[in-house]
Design a protein around this motif. Sequence first.
Motif, PDB file in Angstrom:
ATOM      1  N   PRO A  32      -1.177   2.082  40.180  1.00  0.00           N
ATOM      2  CA  PRO A  32      -1.660   0.730  40.547  1.00  0.00           C
ATOM      3  C   PRO A  32      -1.982  -0.161  39.357  1.00  0.00           C
ATOM      4  N   VAL A  33      -2.535   0.434  38.292  1.00  0.00           N
ATOM      5  CA  VAL A  33      -2.940  -0.393  37.161  1.00  0.00           C
ATOM      6  C   VAL A  33      -1.737  -1.101  36.543  1.00  0.00           C
ATOM      7  N   LEU A  56       2.088  -7.767  38.708  1.00  0.00           N
ATOM      8  CA  LEU A  56       1.732  -8.827  39.652  1.00  0.00           C
ATOM      9  C   LEU A  56       1.144 -10.033  38.936  1.00  0.00           C
ATOM     10  N   LEU A  57       0.346  -9.765  37.895  1.00  0.00           N
ATOM     11  CA  LEU A  57      -0.218 -10.876  37.133  1.00  0.00           C
ATOM     12  C   LEU A  57       0.881 -11.703  36.484  1.00  0.00           C
ATOM     13  N   ARG A  80       2.578 -13.697  39.217  1.00  0.00           N
ATOM     14  CA  ARG A  80       1.758 -14.807  39.704  1.00  0.00           C
ATOM     15  C   ARG A  80       1.742 -15.977  38.736  1.00  0.00           C
ATOM     16  N   ARG A 110       1.124  -1.759  38.170  1.00  0.00           N
ATOM     17  CA  ARG A 110       1.646  -2.743  39.133  1.00  0.00           C
ATOM     18  C   ARG A 110       0.819  -4.023  39.112  1.00  0.00           C
ATOM     19  N   GLU A 111      -0.493  -3.876  38.843  1.00  0.00           N
ATOM     20  CA  GLU A 111      -1.335  -5.063  38.731  1.00  0.00           C
ATOM     21  C   GLU A 111      -0.887  -5.945  37.567  1.00  0.00           C
TER      22      GLU A 111
END
Length: 643
Positions: A482-483, A489-490, A493, A485-486
């Motif tokens: 997850p870290v 995503l940042l 975005r 993928r975050e």
Amino acid sequence: MYLAGIIPGPSEPSGDELNHFLDPVVDDMVESWERGIRYCRTALHARGRITRSAIACLVCDLPAARKAAQLAGPTSHFYCTACHCWHKSTSGRTDIESEDWGLRDKSEVRQYAELWKNAGTSAERNKLFVSHGVRWSTLWRLPYWDPSHQIVVDTMHCLLEGLAHAHFREFLGLTADSAHRKSDTISAFDDPSFDVDLNKPETFTEKDVRTVKSIQSLLTEAVPDLEGNDTELIERHVSELERKLTSKKVVYLQFVSEGLGIRPDVAHPGKKVYFFYRCSFTLSSCALLSKLRIATPEVMRRIADVIRDTDKPSLLRSVPYNFGETKAGTMKADEWCTLTTVYLPIALVSLWGEGSTHRNPEIAASRRAILDHTMALVSAVHIVSRAEAYRGYIIAWMRDLQVLLPHASHRTNGHMALHVWDYLQLFGPVRSWWCFPYERLIGQLQRLPSNHIFGQQESTLLHSYIKAAKLKCWLNRPSCPPVFREVKLLFDRFRSIRIPKGVIPEELIRLIKVQRAVLHARILHNGSTYTRDSTHVGNSLILYYPGGVKSVQPAPGIIKFIFETQQGVAFAVRCHLPLHSYPDPFRHYPHFPARLYSSVLSDHLEIVMPEWVVSHFARWKFSAQHIVAVSLCRVRHPIFDIL
């Protein structure tokens, strides 16, 4: 994209040495064509299938193409690989209906290649190469190899780095050095005085001879704009001429007077007799026009102003503001593309186009003729995939080159540019076979860290590419932590930043008639970035179909807001108002996608869906009341499609 290998340096292979580097690739291609290669399984065939592969075309610059095919270089008399045109003196031919322009028969070229291959001595091979311009190439091992059809002309090298570079830098002289170089003295008439080198006294030194020659030059110097209306310019020039003549020593003036047959008298005493002698001659405007400098400080300042002040989207490659100066460095193909298709045409049309002012009508006509000639090349670059129109522009540019610019010389690139028409018929639009993707790959390879030790360099490059590919694949897998993928995503975005919640502007509420909406600072749609004008002016400039009606001319507008409702994302746009009764100098060049509009924006907002947008456009303030909008559409130019 398959990278077969890298040729080691530090120098390029010469003669037929390149054959050794191509042999491994040709070995694989011969086997793939004659026997085929069986894959045990593919995406569409679970039980596998046999495939056959072939080399469709050879795409590179002219020197590299000749080396790969073992043909004479582009500066030789065998300057064309496609047709029968021969001898460097004919490189400016435009008689495309002549039988010499027919594509060469591959059997004839193969015969010459085999003669060279079978020659017994180096001297015999050299003699054959001088006679036919052909060596044996390992590409002839491919049964389908046909140089005249498969060695395509790369438009990136030929048009941008070849013709555009030569036209603007060399033929027009658009450099800082040319603009600020001291002008050569323009003679108004032939010097009637005798030759000082043949008649000089024995006491004259080399310095004395140079002084006499400078006096003779002043006595025949042209007075600028003598038949024009700029009396201030004439008076300033005449005053300077008098000052220079009267500052010369009497001994030199007396020597010149013997050849001219003039003497001081009561009416014209002392040194002023020479000044009055000069003023007794006049100059026709035509004598001055042929030697007028094209690149002036004013022209270079205008080009710098256009580059600096043009509002442009981020997709447009940046160009140094100090274009023309040595410290600007060497321009790359992308930069020449931007200069040729946007900045230089805007600058030159604003200086020399309809509505511009000049000292006299003859200068105006001369500049307009040079502008029309330049815009023929610019238009050809813009519509290179429209075969017939493209060829017409190239023929016009080559035909008038030495008429308008006598100092210019025809290049092989000009001849090969005409053959682009043949390859458009064979391979379609140039975007499918030009060198831009490969040049970018070369740039990436050059930036990869390497120890430059052959045998290790190849594996270093391969591992770097594999690492990048695996990382991209891993980030898109569900098993990615997850870290990480975050972090992805940042980054994603960042492409679509939401504006913090707040009050929606009143003018937007009146337009969309809802109280709730999500405002965005930027969005990414179909690979293009769009922003509101307060975020990035260039990315907010769009050409769009008003109301989504594609049968009307696209309008240029500015995105004021990007909003999202239940119906999706849309733009709130203000458009530039059209011109009324003002002549548009760009209308004379229908294949250059630029038009003048009012600098005033409409009072009201209108909704524009992203699907209605044609492209971004570049904008420059043409005058206090007008802007010029240049379409940046990469597929076609809607501004003139409908006109």
